[in-house]
Design a protein around this motif. Structure first.
Motif, short mmCIF file in Angstrom:
data_model
loop_
_atom_site.label_atom_id
_atom_site.label_comp_id
_atom_site.label_asym_id
_atom_site.label_seq_id
_atom_site.Cartn_x
_atom_site.Cartn_y
_atom_site.Cartn_z
N THR A 84 0.83 -1.20 0.00
CA THR A 84 0.00 0.00 0.00
C THR A 84 0.87 1.25 0.00
OG1 THR A 84 -1.70 -1.19 1.22
CG2 THR A 84 -1.86 1.21 1.21
N TYR A 85 1.91 1.24 0.81
CA TYR A 85 2.82 2.38 0.91
C TYR A 85 3.52 2.62 -0.43
CZ TYR A 85 6.40 5.47 2.83
OH TYR A 85 7.22 6.55 3.09
N LEU A 86 4.04 1.56 -1.03
CA LEU A 86 4.75 1.71 -2.31
C LEU A 86 3.79 2.17 -3.41
CD1 LEU A 86 7.11 -1.39 -2.20
CD2 LEU A 86 7.78 1.02 -2.12
N TYR A 87 2.56 1.65 -3.40
CA TYR A 87 1.57 2.09 -4.39
C TYR A 87 1.28 3.58 -4.21
CZ TYR A 87 -2.79 2.55 -6.99
OH TYR A 87 -3.76 2.98 -7.86
N SER A 88 1.09 4.01 -2.97
CA SER A 88 0.77 5.42 -2.71
C SER A 88 1.90 6.34 -3.13
CB SER A 88 0.46 5.62 -1.22
OG SER A 88 -0.67 4.90 -0.85
N ILE A 89 3.11 5.98 -2.76
CA ILE A 89 4.27 6.81 -3.13
C ILE A 89 4.40 6.86 -4.66
CG2 ILE A 89 6.81 6.99 -3.06
CD1 ILE A 89 5.49 7.75 -0.44
N SER A 90 4.32 5.70 -5.30
CA SER A 90 4.45 5.64 -6.76
C SER A 90 3.35 6.43 -7.44
CB SER A 90 4.40 4.19 -7.24
OG SER A 90 5.47 3.45 -6.69
N ARG A 91 2.13 6.29 -6.94
CA ARG A 91 0.99 7.01 -7.51
C ARG A 91 1.23 8.52 -7.42
NH1 ARG A 91 -3.53 9.64 -5.97
NH2 ARG A 91 -5.42 9.34 -7.21
N ASN A 92 1.64 8.99 -6.24
CA ASN A 92 1.89 10.42 -6.06
C ASN A 92 3.02 10.91 -6.96
OD1 ASN A 92 -0.18 10.68 -4.20
ND2 ASN A 92 1.15 10.35 -2.44
N LEU A 93 4.07 10.12 -7.08
CA LEU A 93 5.18 10.51 -7.96
C LEU A 93 4.71 10.61 -9.40
CD1 LEU A 93 8.03 8.31 -6.45
CD2 LEU A 93 7.92 10.81 -6.41
N TRP A 94 3.90 9.62 -9.84
CA TRP A 94 3.45 9.63 -11.22
C TRP A 94 2.46 10.78 -11.46
CZ3 TRP A 94 5.37 8.75 -15.53
CH2 TRP A 94 4.60 8.69 -16.68
N LEU A 95 1.58 11.03 -10.51
CA LEU A 95 0.64 12.15 -10.68
C LEU A 95 1.38 13.47 -10.76
CD1 LEU A 95 -2.34 11.13 -8.37
CD2 LEU A 95 -2.17 10.94 -10.86
N SER A 96 2.45 13.61 -9.99
CA SER A 96 3.28 14.82 -10.08
C SER A 96 3.89 14.94 -11.46
CB SER A 96 4.40 14.79 -9.04
OG SER A 96 3.86 14.85 -7.75
N GLU A 97 4.32 13.81 -11.99
CA GLU A 97 4.90 13.79 -13.34
C GLU A 97 3.84 14.17 -14.37
OE1 GLU A 97 8.13 13.63 -15.68
OE2 GLU A 97 8.18 13.25 -13.53
N LEU A 98 2.63 13.65 -14.22
CA LEU A 98 1.55 13.95 -15.16
C LEU A 98 1.15 15.42 -15.11
CD1 LEU A 98 -0.83 10.87 -14.84
CD2 LEU A 98 0.76 11.39 -16.69
N LYS A 99 1.23 16.02 -13.93
CA LYS A 99 0.86 17.44 -13.81
C LYS A 99 1.78 18.33 -14.64
CE LYS A 99 -1.43 17.16 -9.40
NZ LYS A 99 -1.36 17.36 -7.96
N LYS A 100 3.00 17.85 -14.88
CA LYS A 100 3.92 18.61 -15.73
C LYS A 100 3.43 18.63 -17.17
CE LYS A 100 7.89 17.31 -12.93
NZ LYS A 100 9.10 16.49 -12.89
#
Length: 186
Positions: free
Chosen positions: A77-93
């Motif tokens: 769950t932790y790894l999914y959440s971190i990865s999700r947040n990192l990818w969403l930050s990337e998508l916001k770019k």
């Protein structure tokens, strides 16, 4: 079956803290496919997924080195959440990629989900299934084989009669855009 599959999260955390490369490798192999699927469903590539997941593993490792840090969820769950947040930050770019995010909460353990979460997931699973049905062929086969059956673009090109993997990749992208539009309109 891995020789580490019997270990619980407490033992895995201990191994990660001690920088046990075999346990870190096991955690990586066990959790990476879910993250890769999430990132591919949301416009990324396998290389993007590797980069994001590696960064998530580094965050986990660094946090576990801090004695004040308490992991209050399961590792996956932790790894999914971190990865999700990192990818969403990337998508916001790239503003063009943030229209609709396809979630993979169904891969999280059932005991960590509330009734509201389960209802939301069920609704979105039905919504995605209906979207795929409305999408029609060949798009349905292309996306199903790529995201769920994990076929390579070369395998899809051969099965679907495209001249090469690059043409299949272009078609997959167009299909994904159509699927997102259908999904949003349901």
């Amino acid at each position: 079956m891995s020789k580490f599959s019997h270990l619980d999260d407490t033992e895995l955390i201990k191994g990660i803290k001690e920088n046990n490369s075999m346990i870190i490798s096991y955690v990586y192999k066990k959790n990476f496919p879910v993250i890769a699927n999430f990132i591919r469903l949301n416009g990324g590539t396998n290389d993007d997924a590797k980069d994001v997941f590696q960064e998530a593993m580094v965050v986990l490792f660094n946090n576990l080195q801090n004695n004040d840090f308490k992991l209050t969820s399961k590792i996956n769950t932790y790894l999914y959440s971190i990865s999700r947040n990192l990818w969403l930050s990337e998508l916001k770019k790239d503003q063009n990629k943030t229209d609709e995010i396809f979630e993979l909460e169904e891969y999280l353990p059932d005991d960590e989900l509330t009734l509201e979460d389960k209802e939301w997931i069920l609704f979105n699973q039905k919504r995605l299934a209906l979207s795929l049905k409305l999408l029609g062929e060949p798009c349905k086969s292309i996306l199903t084989n790529f995201y769920f059956n994990r076929w390579s673009m070369q395998e899809i090109a051969e099965a679907m009669g495209y001249t090469n993997a690059e043409n299949a990749k272009t078609q997959k992208y167009k299909c994904l855009l159509r699927l997102k539009k259908i999904y949003q309109n349901i």
